[in-house]
Enzyme design. Structure first.
Site, PDB file in Angstrom:
ATOM      1  N   ALA A  11       3.040  -1.426   4.169  1.00 47.05           N
ATOM      2  CA  ALA A  11       3.265  -0.088   3.614  1.00 47.05           C
ATOM      3  C   ALA A  11       4.675   0.393   3.974  1.00 47.05           C
ATOM      4  CB  ALA A  11       2.197   0.887   4.103  1.00 47.05           C
ATOM      5  N   SER A  12       4.822   0.928   5.196  1.00 49.66           N
ATOM      6  CA  SER A  12       6.077   1.608   5.533  1.00 49.66           C
ATOM      7  C   SER A  12       7.309   0.711   5.404  1.00 49.66           C
ATOM      8  CB  SER A  12       5.997   2.194   6.951  1.00 49.66           C
ATOM      9  OG  SER A  12       5.608   1.204   7.883  1.00 49.66           O
ATOM     10  N   ILE A  58      -0.202  -0.194  13.069  1.00 50.75           N
ATOM     11  CA  ILE A  58       0.064   0.311  11.719  1.00 50.75           C
ATOM     12  C   ILE A  58       1.134   1.406  11.757  1.00 50.75           C
ATOM     13  CG2 ILE A  58      -0.947   1.631   9.800  1.00 50.75           C
ATOM     14  CD1 ILE A  58      -3.526   0.074  10.178  1.00 50.75           C
ATOM     15  N   GLY A 101       2.870  -3.098  10.763  1.00 54.51           N
ATOM     16  CA  GLY A 101       4.203  -3.231  11.348  1.00 54.51           C
ATOM     17  C   GLY A 101       5.077  -4.305  10.726  1.00 54.51           C
ATOM     18  N   HIS A 114     -10.121   0.323   4.432  1.00 58.99           N
ATOM     19  CA  HIS A 114      -8.817   0.433   5.097  1.00 58.99           C
ATOM     20  C   HIS A 114      -8.990   1.240   6.381  1.00 58.99           C
ATOM     21  CE1 HIS A 114      -4.701   1.594   6.029  1.00 58.99           C
ATOM     22  NE2 HIS A 114      -4.364   0.486   5.397  1.00 58.99           N
ATOM     23  N   GLU A 163      -5.678  -5.915  10.207  1.00 57.29           N
ATOM     24  CA  GLU A 163      -4.601  -4.992  10.596  1.00 57.29           C
ATOM     25  C   GLU A 163      -4.971  -4.276  11.889  1.00 57.29           C
ATOM     26  OE1 GLU A 163      -2.467  -3.395   6.735  1.00 57.29           O
ATOM     27  OE2 GLU A 163      -4.264  -2.247   7.135  1.00 57.29           O
ATOM     28  N   ASN A 209       0.850  -1.185   0.000  1.00 56.58           N
ATOM     29  CA  ASN A 209       0.000   0.000   0.000  1.00 56.58           C
ATOM     30  C   ASN A 209       0.895   1.247   0.000  1.00 56.58           C
ATOM     31  OD1 ASN A 209      -1.841   1.991   0.511  1.00 56.58           O
ATOM     32  ND2 ASN A 209      -2.663   1.099   2.395  1.00 56.58           N
ATOM     33  N   PHE A 210       0.814   2.014  -1.072  1.00 54.39           N
ATOM     34  CA  PHE A 210       1.676   3.207  -1.184  1.00 54.39           C
ATOM     35  C   PHE A 210       1.149   4.370  -0.322  1.00 54.39           C
ATOM     36  CE2 PHE A 210       3.475   2.380  -5.792  1.00 54.39           C
ATOM     37  CZ  PHE A 210       3.727   1.055  -5.463  1.00 54.39           C
ATOM     38  N   LYS A 211      -0.084   4.204   0.174  1.00 50.34           N
ATOM     39  CA  LYS A 211      -0.768   5.250   0.966  1.00 50.34           C
ATOM     40  C   LYS A 211      -0.649   6.595   0.240  1.00 50.34           C
ATOM     41  CE  LYS A 211      -0.767   2.615   5.163  1.00 50.34           C
ATOM     42  NZ  LYS A 211      -0.808   2.563   6.609  1.00 50.34           N
TER      43      LYS A 211
HETATM   44  O1  G3P Z   1      -2.275  -1.111   4.371  1.00 51.50           O
HETATM   45  C1  G3P Z   1      -1.123  -1.496   5.041  1.00 51.50           C
HETATM   46  C2  G3P Z   1      -0.905  -0.730   6.261  1.00 51.50           C
HETATM   47  O2  G3P Z   1      -1.992  -0.178   6.881  1.00 51.50           O
HETATM   48  C3  G3P Z   1       0.119  -1.271   7.171  1.00 51.50           C
HETATM   49  O3  G3P Z   1       1.004  -0.231   7.270  1.00 51.50           O
HETATM   50  O4  G3P Z   1       3.178   0.802   7.564  1.00 51.50           O
HETATM   51  O5  G3P Z   1       2.329  -0.826   9.256  1.00 51.50           O
HETATM   52  O6  G3P Z   1       3.045  -1.638   7.001  1.00 51.50           O
HETATM   53  P1  G3P Z   1       2.486  -0.503   7.804  1.00 51.50           P
END
Ligand code: G3P
Length: 222
Positions: free
Chosen positions: A201-202, A145, A180, A92, A140, A8-10
């Site tokens: 994402a991150s 997150i 995470g 989301h 999630e 997810n590139f957000k």
């Molecule tokens: O959609 C994926 C996201 O909400 C998780 O984010 O940065 O914890 O991988 P992250």
């Protein structure tokens, strides 16, 4: 089972504009080198540009519960399908929807032949989502997150309960986990708990070397 890593590139600067295309190309290369399926999920602004530039699946981050028509500022799922977008995230954590709207979007996705990924925050909400029979439920925990502790390490029991509950409601619905997730070990634990993929994402977007981060995550499924 085909293991999948959805990125997810957000609305991250690191994954916006030309950088969105560059990141999706890294994911394509990681898919080619590992055989693990990667999905790029750029912002709506970059969606078409990215999907034209790469040969991996590119999904939308969101659709509004509207058909074509007078809906200023909305993103219609029919328009996404018309544009050749094969799937989308629904509900989301950063773009929550009402249950009735989630149900409508899942059935529209089914009608339009699209992959639907319904995001949930725990095992009880995952049960409600599973009853709608999307392609995937992506669990999630919101508090994890964007952090450095993965759902698989912090909440293995919730992952296990989610997998069991979803399977009991509909064996056709697959479970992804996210929040995470940063490395191969996080992925391996999730796989052992029954997840068939991750939503991340991150861990990729903000990595110093996104290609290496993608390769490391994929190695958790190999
Ligand atoms: O959609 C994926 C996201 O909400 C998780 O984010 O940065 O914890 O991988 P992250």
């Amino acid at each position: 089972m085909e293991y999948t890593i959805m990125v997810n590139f957000k609305m991250y600067r690191e994954a916006s504009g030309a950088r969105a295309v560059e990141l999706a190309r890294h994911l394509q290369r990681a898919q080619e080198e590992t055989g693990i399926k990667f999905v790029a999920i750029p912002s709506t602004l970059d969606l078409l540009k990215v999907s034209e530039a790469v040969d991996i699946d590119v999904y939308a981050q969101h659709a509004d519960p509207v058909k074509f028509g007078a809906h200023t500022g909305s993103i219609s799922i029919e328009a996404l399908a018309d544009a050749g977008i094969p799937g989308l995230l629904i509900n989301h954590s950063e773009k929550r929807l009402k249950l009735a709207d989630i149900g409508w979007l899942v059935s529209e996705a089914r009608r339009l032949g699209m992959t639907s990924v319904v995001c949930t925050n725990d095992d009880s909400v995952s049960k409600a989502a599973a009853a709608l029979e999307p392609t995937y439920v992506a669990m999630e925990p919101p508090e994890l997150i964007g952090g450095d502790v993965s759902v698989s390490k912090a909440k293995p029991d919730v992952v296990r309960r989610t997998v069991e509950a979803v399977r009991a409601i509909s064996p056709r619905v697959h479970v992804l986990i996210g929040a995470g997730v940063k490395n191969a070990e996080d992925v391996r634990i999730g796989k052992e708990l029954g997840a068939v993929g991750i939503l991340v994402a991150s861990g990729v977007v903000k990595a110093r070397d996104p290609f290496s981060a993608a390769m490391d995550l994929a190695s958790g499924f190999l």
